[in-house]
Design a protein around this motif. Structure first.
Motif, PDB file in Angstrom:
ATOM      1  N   GLN A  43       0.847  -1.199   0.000  1.00 22.98           N
ATOM      2  CA  GLN A  43       0.000   0.000   0.000  1.00 22.98           C
ATOM      3  C   GLN A  43       0.879   1.244   0.000  1.00 22.98           C
ATOM      4  O   GLN A  43       1.870   1.313   0.717  1.00 22.98           O
ATOM      5  N   ILE A  44       0.519   2.215  -0.831  1.00 22.09           N
ATOM      6  CA  ILE A  44       1.144   3.539  -0.826  1.00 22.09           C
ATOM      7  C   ILE A  44       0.134   4.514  -0.247  1.00 22.09           C
ATOM      8  O   ILE A  44      -1.033   4.524  -0.663  1.00 22.09           O
ATOM      9  N   ALA A  45       0.555   5.309   0.713  1.00 23.06           N
ATOM     10  CA  ALA A  45      -0.307   6.337   1.308  1.00 23.06           C
ATOM     11  C   ALA A  45       0.325   7.701   1.070  1.00 23.06           C
ATOM     12  O   ALA A  45       1.512   7.896   1.340  1.00 23.06           O
ATOM     13  N   TYR A  46      -0.475   8.637   0.571  1.00 28.28           N
ATOM     14  CA  TYR A  46       0.011   9.998   0.319  1.00 28.28           C
ATOM     15  C   TYR A  46      -0.968  10.987   0.930  1.00 28.28           C
ATOM     16  O   TYR A  46      -2.177  10.915   0.691  1.00 28.28           O
ATOM     17  N   VAL A  47      -0.449  11.922   1.734  1.00 28.53           N
ATOM     18  CA  VAL A  47      -1.303  12.938   2.354  1.00 28.53           C
ATOM     19  C   VAL A  47      -1.489  14.078   1.361  1.00 28.53           C
ATOM     20  O   VAL A  47      -0.541  14.790   1.033  1.00 28.53           O
ATOM     21  N   LEU A  48      -2.718  14.230   0.900  1.00 30.63           N
ATOM     22  CA  LEU A  48      -3.023  15.227  -0.122  1.00 30.63           C
ATOM     23  C   LEU A  48      -3.282  16.604   0.482  1.00 30.63           C
ATOM     24  O   LEU A  48      -2.930  17.633  -0.105  1.00 30.63           O
ATOM     25  N   LYS A  49      -3.877  16.624   1.665  1.00 34.67           N
ATOM     26  CA  LYS A  49      -4.108  17.910   2.325  1.00 34.67           C
ATOM     27  C   LYS A  49      -4.376  17.667   3.807  1.00 34.67           C
ATOM     28  O   LYS A  49      -4.725  16.563   4.226  1.00 34.67           O
ATOM     29  N   GLY A  50      -4.197  18.730   4.598  1.00 30.99           N
ATOM     30  CA  GLY A  50      -4.509  18.657   6.006  1.00 30.99           C
ATOM     31  C   GLY A  50      -3.500  17.871   6.817  1.00 30.99           C
ATOM     32  O   GLY A  50      -2.359  17.649   6.395  1.00 30.99           O
ATOM     33  N   ILE A  71       3.701   0.896   2.675  1.00 29.20           N
ATOM     34  CA  ILE A  71       3.420  -0.086   3.723  1.00 29.20           C
ATOM     35  C   ILE A  71       3.524  -1.472   3.095  1.00 29.20           C
ATOM     36  O   ILE A  71       2.765  -1.811   2.176  1.00 29.20           O
ATOM     37  N   THR A  72       4.473  -2.247   3.551  1.00 24.42           N
ATOM     38  CA  THR A  72       4.721  -3.568   2.981  1.00 24.42           C
ATOM     39  C   THR A  72       3.781  -4.605   3.588  1.00 24.42           C
ATOM     40  O   THR A  72       3.230  -4.399   4.674  1.00 24.42           O
ATOM     41  N   PRO A  73       3.596  -5.746   2.898  1.00 29.88           N
ATOM     42  CA  PRO A  73       2.743  -6.805   3.446  1.00 29.88           C
ATOM     43  C   PRO A  73       3.218  -7.249   4.824  1.00 29.88           C
ATOM     44  O   PRO A  73       4.411  -7.383   5.077  1.00 29.88           O
ATOM     45  N   GLY A  74       2.271  -7.442   5.725  1.00 25.52           N
ATOM     46  CA  GLY A  74       2.600  -7.952   7.043  1.00 25.52           C
ATOM     47  C   GLY A  74       3.061  -6.918   8.045  1.00 25.52           C
ATOM     48  O   GLY A  74       3.378  -7.271   9.182  1.00 25.52           O
TER      49      GLY A  74
END
Length: 301
Positions: A43-50, A71-74
């Motif tokens: 999973q890739i997480a990107y904070v777009l605002k706030g 975020i890697t598996p496990g």
């Protein structure tokens, strides 16, 4: 997302389709409070605002626009809203094989983060999962995310290829940021004049318009917050909050001199949420109010 009964575990088979194991979506709820959980996919997480909270690898951090994670598996992590802060986080879920072939040249940085759950090395040997994308690159990253979102929603012929192409571009940007950080760390390790505090100061100068809590500076410096606070004051002669505000006020002075925006607009641009706080901090730093400074130093329109 669906949770297995009695488990904090997101099931891949319930969230990613077998024929094209990819998904993009976003969170923006002020009531969000995920439990700690793990994925079978990347999973890739990107904070777009706030601003929101992200707990990952035993660390809890307030994150803001431009912050990105793999975020890697496990690996356990969770997202949660912070009180009275609006935010939007874009999440991309995918199985690594979709892009692994194209990313072969990046074995030393990205490849360890793009393994299946049964192939992952020890957690301690994985690269740092957190990056801050410089302001100069944020628009590029956000445009790629928008392109991916539109392809995923419209699903015209060839959308899978278009998504994978943009995803590879996104990961290459992350690879370059990893390499830049690694080069800087290498210089710091060979020079007694360099210090992690310099990296924090650079971050502040790049992101003064965002919320920058002390915990974020401590995370960047890889120090406990209390220890970081002591070291930061020793190195700069100021506490963390005062230093951030000084950077903001110096930028505000530059903007006021140009006389292109109102005092209120400038206050928000440099990171103050309330005009009264901006005026009070400005006067403490300069001895006069922003309006008085504008009368004296502002250019005539």
């Amino acid at each position: 997302m669906n949770m297995g009964k009695g488990m904090s575990y997101f099931q891949t088979k319930l969230t990613l389709k077998k024929e094209f194991p990819f998904k993009i979506f976003s969170y923006s709820s002020l009531s969000l409070k995920q439990p700690l959980h793990i994925h079978e996919y990347t999973q890739i997480a990107y904070v777009l605002k706030g601003v929101c909270n992200h707990q990952l690898r035993g660390k809890s951090l307030k994150v803001s626009r431009g912050d990105m994670f793999i975020i890697t598996p496990g690996v356990e992590h969770s997202l949660s809203a912070t009180q009275d802060h609006e935010f939007e986080v874009v999440l991309i879920d995918f199985l690594p094989y979709l892009v692994r072939e194209q990313l072969k040249p990046f074995l030393d940085t990205l490849q360890p983060l793009l393994q299946n759950a049964d192939e992952l090395p020890e957690l301690s040997s994985l690269p740092q999962p957190w990056l801050h994308i410089a302001k100069s690159k944020q628009l590029l990253v956000e445009q790629l995310l928008q392109d991916i979102q539109e392809e995923f929603e419209h699903r015209e012929a060839g959308y899978e290829y278009a998504i994978c192409t943009s995803l590879v571009k996104l990961l290459i940007i992350m690879d370059r940021e990893y390499r830049r950080a690694r080069r800087k760390q290498s210089v710091q390790s060979t020079s007694t004049s360099q210090h992690p505090i310099e990296e924090v100061k650079r971050y502040i100068h790049d992101n003064y318009s965002q919320d920058i809590p002390l915990e974020q500076g401590a995370f960047l410096a890889n120090m406990a917050p209390a220890y970081f606070s002591t070291v930061f004051k020793k190195e700069t002669g100021q506490n963390f909050v005062d230093y951030v505000n000084e950077v903001r006020i110096e930028r505000a002075m530059e903007l006021i001199q140009r006389n292109m925006h109102t005092i209120t607009q400038i206050g928000f641009q440099v990171g103050f949420h309330h005009l009264s706080h901006f005026i009070r901090t400005f006067k403490k730093r300069t001895g006069i109010t922003p309006t008085e400074y504008k009368k004296t130093f502002g250019k005539t329109p």
